[in-house]
Scaffold this active site. Sequence first.
Site, PDB file in Angstrom:
ATOM      1  N   CYS A  78     -12.714 -14.892  -0.107  1.00  0.00           N
ATOM      2  CA  CYS A  78     -12.868 -14.791   1.342  1.00  0.00           C
ATOM      3  C   CYS A  78     -14.261 -15.231   1.794  1.00  0.00           C
ATOM      4  O   CYS A  78     -15.263 -14.801   1.218  1.00  0.00           O
ATOM      5  CB  CYS A  78     -12.618 -13.354   1.785  1.00  0.00           C
ATOM      6  SG  CYS A  78     -12.747 -13.121   3.567  1.00  0.00           S
ATOM      7  N   CYS A  84     -17.991  -8.346   5.740  1.00  0.00           N
ATOM      8  CA  CYS A  84     -16.840  -7.507   6.050  1.00  0.00           C
ATOM      9  C   CYS A  84     -16.647  -6.502   4.919  1.00  0.00           C
ATOM     10  O   CYS A  84     -16.797  -6.824   3.750  1.00  0.00           O
ATOM     11  CB  CYS A  84     -15.594  -8.389   6.190  1.00  0.00           C
ATOM     12  SG  CYS A  84     -14.054  -7.476   6.317  1.00  0.00           S
ATOM     13  N   CYS A  87     -12.601  -5.718   1.733  1.00  0.00           N
ATOM     14  CA  CYS A  87     -12.277  -5.789   0.297  1.00  0.00           C
ATOM     15  C   CYS A  87     -13.554  -6.148  -0.471  1.00  0.00           C
ATOM     16  O   CYS A  87     -13.787  -7.304  -0.800  1.00  0.00           O
ATOM     17  CB  CYS A  87     -11.163  -6.786   0.024  1.00  0.00           C
ATOM     18  SG  CYS A  87     -11.225  -8.313   0.967  1.00  0.00           S
ATOM     19  N   GLN A 303       3.773   3.151   3.338  1.00  0.00           N
ATOM     20  CA  GLN A 303       2.833   2.665   2.322  1.00  0.00           C
ATOM     21  C   GLN A 303       2.423   1.220   2.632  1.00  0.00           C
ATOM     22  O   GLN A 303       3.282   0.340   2.733  1.00  0.00           O
ATOM     23  CB  GLN A 303       3.467   2.739   0.936  1.00  0.00           C
ATOM     24  CG  GLN A 303       3.621   4.154   0.404  1.00  0.00           C
ATOM     25  CD  GLN A 303       2.287   4.813   0.087  1.00  0.00           C
ATOM     26  OE1 GLN A 303       1.261   4.166  -0.016  1.00  0.00           O
ATOM     27  NE2 GLN A 303       2.323   6.127  -0.072  1.00  0.00           N
ATOM     28  N   TYR A 332       4.699  17.406   3.387  1.00  0.00           N
ATOM     29  CA  TYR A 332       4.061  16.242   4.030  1.00  0.00           C
ATOM     30  C   TYR A 332       4.979  15.029   3.866  1.00  0.00           C
ATOM     31  O   TYR A 332       4.541  13.944   3.461  1.00  0.00           O
ATOM     32  CB  TYR A 332       2.690  15.938   3.429  1.00  0.00           C
ATOM     33  CG  TYR A 332       1.760  17.117   3.304  1.00  0.00           C
ATOM     34  CD1 TYR A 332       0.909  17.478   4.352  1.00  0.00           C
ATOM     35  CD2 TYR A 332       1.708  17.875   2.132  1.00  0.00           C
ATOM     36  CE1 TYR A 332       0.038  18.555   4.231  1.00  0.00           C
ATOM     37  CE2 TYR A 332       0.844  18.956   2.005  1.00  0.00           C
ATOM     38  CZ  TYR A 332       0.015  19.294   3.057  1.00  0.00           C
ATOM     39  OH  TYR A 332      -0.836  20.361   2.921  1.00  0.00           O
ATOM     40  N   GLU A 353       7.493  18.515   7.433  1.00  0.00           N
ATOM     41  CA  GLU A 353       6.467  17.683   8.065  1.00  0.00           C
ATOM     42  C   GLU A 353       6.111  18.291   9.421  1.00  0.00           C
ATOM     43  O   GLU A 353       6.983  18.770  10.145  1.00  0.00           O
ATOM     44  CB  GLU A 353       6.998  16.255   8.243  1.00  0.00           C
ATOM     45  CG  GLU A 353       6.160  15.341   9.103  1.00  0.00           C
ATOM     46  CD  GLU A 353       4.769  15.091   8.551  1.00  0.00           C
ATOM     47  OE1 GLU A 353       3.806  15.261   9.310  1.00  0.00           O
ATOM     48  OE2 GLU A 353       4.657  14.727   7.364  1.00  0.00           O
ATOM     49  N   ASP A 402       2.148  15.415  -0.904  1.00  0.00           N
ATOM     50  CA  ASP A 402       1.513  14.130  -0.581  1.00  0.00           C
ATOM     51  C   ASP A 402       0.690  14.303   0.690  1.00  0.00           C
ATOM     52  O   ASP A 402       1.030  13.755   1.745  1.00  0.00           O
ATOM     53  CB  ASP A 402       2.582  13.043  -0.407  1.00  0.00           C
ATOM     54  CG  ASP A 402       1.976  11.645  -0.292  1.00  0.00           C
ATOM     55  OD1 ASP A 402       0.740  11.510  -0.437  1.00  0.00           O
ATOM     56  OD2 ASP A 402       2.736  10.698  -0.032  1.00  0.00           O
ATOM     57  N   CYS A 429      -4.184  10.194  -1.953  1.00  0.00           N
ATOM     58  CA  CYS A 429      -4.937   8.966  -1.664  1.00  0.00           C
ATOM     59  C   CYS A 429      -6.438   9.228  -1.752  1.00  0.00           C
ATOM     60  O   CYS A 429      -7.236   8.328  -1.484  1.00  0.00           O
ATOM     61  CB  CYS A 429      -4.563   8.425  -0.289  1.00  0.00           C
ATOM     62  SG  CYS A 429      -4.868   9.602   1.056  1.00  0.00           S
TER      63      CYS A 429
END
Length: 471
Positions: A78, A84, A87, A303, A332, A353, A402, A429
């Site tokens: 990139c 940026c 990534c 996802q 969740y 949830e 989760d 995560c």
Amino acid sequence: MTTEKPRLKRGQSVELEIETAGFEGLAVARHEGFVVFVRNAVPGDRARVQIQRTKRRFAEGIVEEILRPSPDRMTPRCPHFGTCGGCNWQNLDYRRQLQTKRQHVIDLMDRIGRLRDYWVRPTAGSPRQLHYRNKMEFSFGARRWLTREEIESGEEFQRDFALGLHVPKRFDRILNLEVCYLPETAVSDILTWVRGFALQRHWSAYDVRKHEGFLRNLVIRTSQATGQVLVNLVTSRRDTEAASMFTEALLAEFPQVTTVLNSVNSTRSPVAAGEVFVEHGPGRIEEVLAGLRFYVGPNTFFQPNTFQAERLFEIVQEFAVLRGGETVFDLYCGIGAISLFLSRNAGRVIGLEVQPEAVQAAEENARLNGIENCSFRVGDVFRALEAEWQEEFGTPEVMVLDPPRPGLHPELCRGLAERGPKRIVYVSCNPATQARDLQILTQSYHVQAVQPVDMFPHTYHIENVVALVKE
């Protein structure tokens, strides 16, 4: 008498050997024993580093020049790399990325979780390392960030309009992106076109400091399976004429776009959402994952890496050890993706949830797939431990957790340690908060397996799945 470690000064340049990859994408070096966190460096590099910030126990710097490149150093694809923050590991060999992410999980489990006698499997790599994201949120901004190259070029640039991503640690500065290698290729084409269209019509970009300006965000979702594309223009006010003009021109240029939305966010909140107006199409797209169909709206959590999500769900199923008759509680549960996936091998799955919209979507997805052994309820996850809840839905043999990035509430952890089922599958995560929660859960549970899953190649983020069995 203690000798103080040598202090570095802001603006000073030093030559450093880069030792390891640290957390949040920074590499670690030492200057006469003093820790220096370095941006844009790779373990094994020898580099000239400019010190940008100093603290009592560490300093931070950025690479000025690579004096000897690491064998793991790659040429970033990139052109925005280094400015940026989307990534920031594009310069690191992908195999080394996977090894580093596994080591980060180990470090967190040891240091925060204080776990012993466990094994972390090799990181499950993503089948795609570029163009893997199915959703991107771009920001408009009235304060454009100019790169060093742009400043040194001597050219004049429009500084009061930008469309791209936030510069790291600058909430008010937007880097004007020309291309992005995270989403599908067509997304960059739409991004460039929208910028040009808005500039031609002199539409103003939102100024976060002054709380004024028309354009706030551009959200694009794509479906890998169906090819459907959703474009959501987030504005600070509703302008039906502008929305109609935008939609007509967008569809003429990109006929593959199947849904166009205008969301209105008139608050100071930076979220790329608001009251939704459907300008064209059904207002959502359809995605297929592991043979299951899902409706995905503008604000639905799904996802982001469709290619890797199926692998994640397979690991959850493996850790759940279902034989066909079990009752599973999915806490969740969101729109029910994991619940529906597990329902094929379970007797019954109950999803819980707190967001009513997500539960409604989960029920709709169950009907869409003809799945009848899944039920979804709105409520706080603490309800799953209540006697009345278990009288109604049964005692679970397996529980799937989760949670969002902050992890579990300590009281929920303690409740699970006391009254939880014989098996828990914890998907996270954020392995740091997961490790914190495991410190409580392992008072009653044994960690049977740990599996890192790379959902976000070329970033330092890592998903982690842990199998817990009651002692």
